[in-house]
Design an enzyme around this catalytic site. Structure first.
Site, mmCIF file in Angstrom:
data_model
loop_
_atom_site.group_PDB
_atom_site.id
_atom_site.type_symbol
_atom_site.label_atom_id
_atom_site.label_comp_id
_atom_site.label_asym_id
_atom_site.label_seq_id
_atom_site.Cartn_x
_atom_site.Cartn_y
_atom_site.Cartn_z
ATOM 1 N N PRO A 82 -7.630 7.359 3.736
ATOM 2 C CA PRO A 82 -6.252 7.444 3.441
ATOM 3 C C PRO A 82 -5.758 7.562 2.334
ATOM 4 C CG PRO A 82 -6.930 5.798 5.219
ATOM 5 C CD PRO A 82 -8.133 6.398 4.580
ATOM 6 N N CYS A 83 -4.989 8.196 1.734
ATOM 7 C CA CYS A 83 -4.505 8.461 0.361
ATOM 8 C C CYS A 83 -3.278 7.746 -0.212
ATOM 9 C CB CYS A 83 -4.187 10.268 0.277
ATOM 10 S SG CYS A 83 -2.696 10.834 0.955
ATOM 11 N N GLN A 84 -2.595 7.253 0.627
ATOM 12 C CA GLN A 84 -1.519 6.571 0.044
ATOM 13 C C GLN A 84 -1.612 5.570 -1.025
ATOM 14 O OE1 GLN A 84 -2.199 6.935 3.249
ATOM 15 N NE2 GLN A 84 -0.104 7.960 4.283
ATOM 16 N N PRO A 85 -2.876 4.626 -0.968
ATOM 17 C CA PRO A 85 -2.747 3.798 -2.074
ATOM 18 C C PRO A 85 -2.924 4.312 -3.352
ATOM 19 C CG PRO A 85 -4.507 3.281 -0.175
ATOM 20 C CD PRO A 85 -3.630 4.687 0.220
ATOM 21 N N TYR A 86 -3.552 5.613 -3.515
ATOM 22 C CA TYR A 86 -3.619 6.373 -4.806
ATOM 23 C C TYR A 86 -2.457 7.373 -4.953
ATOM 24 C CZ TYR A 86 -8.240 4.234 -4.329
ATOM 25 O OH TYR A 86 -9.300 3.474 -4.188
#
Length: 361
Positions: A82-86
């Site tokens: 999942p990309c949201q944290p970056y």
């Protein structure tokens, strides 16, 4: 050993797997924790072993069963966590997100099984790390230790035939010599122009806001309903790229009428409440890609936001790829997916790499 078996960790609904399958790779194994994405994946990849759950709970015997099943293949492990944290969209400096460490959980699998190839895809911000974590740096250190050659960088999905503007970080690694990110196949200076919204969705039947297309030959052509106010807003937006700057101020949301100490009006996100342009690629799809108020996701001429099927086409999914879950869940699955055209280009690059190993090119 001329075939590749794909082990797709954090697979979501299957964007990477769909592109790799179209390139000619065999999809052996997939893992994801999201229930609706799992149902979508199983429906579209019925022959693939699917583990629904956290990577930390994966029993090694289940993975090894599939490695044995595909023992006559070269192996490709891919991780599109999942990309949201970056993402640059995430601005809360003190926000803690357990997903930040997911890529690190992939590293022990590389150490133990040493697949022939590795593929990573994420937002461009991945290479910068976040909140003191640098999973990419740790991963590349391990890959070098175990003799992998790799290439990585930020690419644009539209350069590989996706009808949307989407920049992504990719890493390709091989234990069989140097592998490189493939050259762009589409663009201004190419024989293949960028694909556009018109190319992707122009042939789909017209539907109204809140309507689902009833034809049995086309699944998920369903549009979200609009409030009476939002219906007035989109009707006041000219076709082909129109937006809120054309409205009478009585239609403006309150958040766009605020002023600062200098009297300047809050500009907000400029694409919100905008219509797509027919003859340009779409902006990057988000997890709210069927919401009129959350981006430039208005249909170019019909008075509604784009449908689930239209969003799926902009993400590169074929019409026989069917999504499961609620309307919002399907949008989330599509927005989180790796663009299928991008995965297709990377899959073809792995195939070409094998042919180079075998002396065919």
């Amino acid at each position: 050993m001329s075939k590749i078996a794909v082990f797709d960790f954090f697979c979501g609904c299957g964007g990477t797997s769909a592109g790799f399958r179209s390139a000619g790779l065999d999809i052996a194994f997939a893992l994801d924790v999201d229930k609706d994405a799992a149902n979508t994946y199983r429906h579209n990849f019925p022959d693939t072993y699917f583990h629904e759950g956290d990577i930390r709970d994966l029993k090694k015997d289940k993975l090894e069963e599939q490695l044995t099943r595909f023992s006559n293949h070269l192996t490709l492990f891919c991780a599109c966590a999942p990309c949201q944290p970056y993402s640059k969209q995430r601005t809360e400096k003190k926000f803690k997100d357990e997903r930040l460490g997911l890529l690190e959980l992939f590293i022990p699998l590389i150490k133990k099984y040493q697949p022939d190839f590795v593929f990573i895809e994420n937002v461009p911000g991945l290479h910068k790390g976040r909140d003191g974590l640098d999973p990419l740096g740790k991963l590349t250190k391990v890959l070098k230790k175990y003799g992998y050659k790799m290439d990585s960088g930020v690419v644009a999905a539209q350069d590989y035939g996706a009808p949307q503007l989407r920049r992504r970080f990719v890493l390709l690694a091989s234990r069989h010599g140097q592998i490189n990110i493939p050259a762009a196949t589409h663009g201004i200076d190419s024989d293949n122009p960028f694909k556009t919204v018109r190319d992707a969705i122009d042939d789909l039947p017209a539907i109204a806001a809140g309507e689902t297309y009833k034809g049995i030959s086309l699944k998920n052509h369903r549009a979200a309903a609009l409030s009476e106010l939002n219906l007035k807003r989109i009707k006041a937006s000219s076709p082909d790229g129109g937006g809120r700057y054309e409205w009478h101020k009585s239609l403006w949301p309150a958040c766009y009428t605020r002023t600062n100490d200098k009297g300047d009006v809050h500009s907000g996100h400029t694409d919100c409440y905008g219509r797509l342009w027919w003859d340009k690629p779409a902006p990057g799809l988000t997890t709210r890609c069927i919401s009129y108020s959350n981006g430039r996701f208005g249909h170019p001429e019909q008075n509604r936001a784009i449908s689930v099927r239209e969003a799926a086409r902009l993400q590169g999914f074929s019409d026989d790829f069917e999504f499961n879950g609620t309307l919002n869940s399907m949008a989330k699955q599509i927005g989180n997916a790796v663009p299928v055209d991008l995965a297709l280009a990377m899959g073809r690059q792995f195939i070409q790499h094998i042919e180079g190993i075998n002396g065919k090119v």
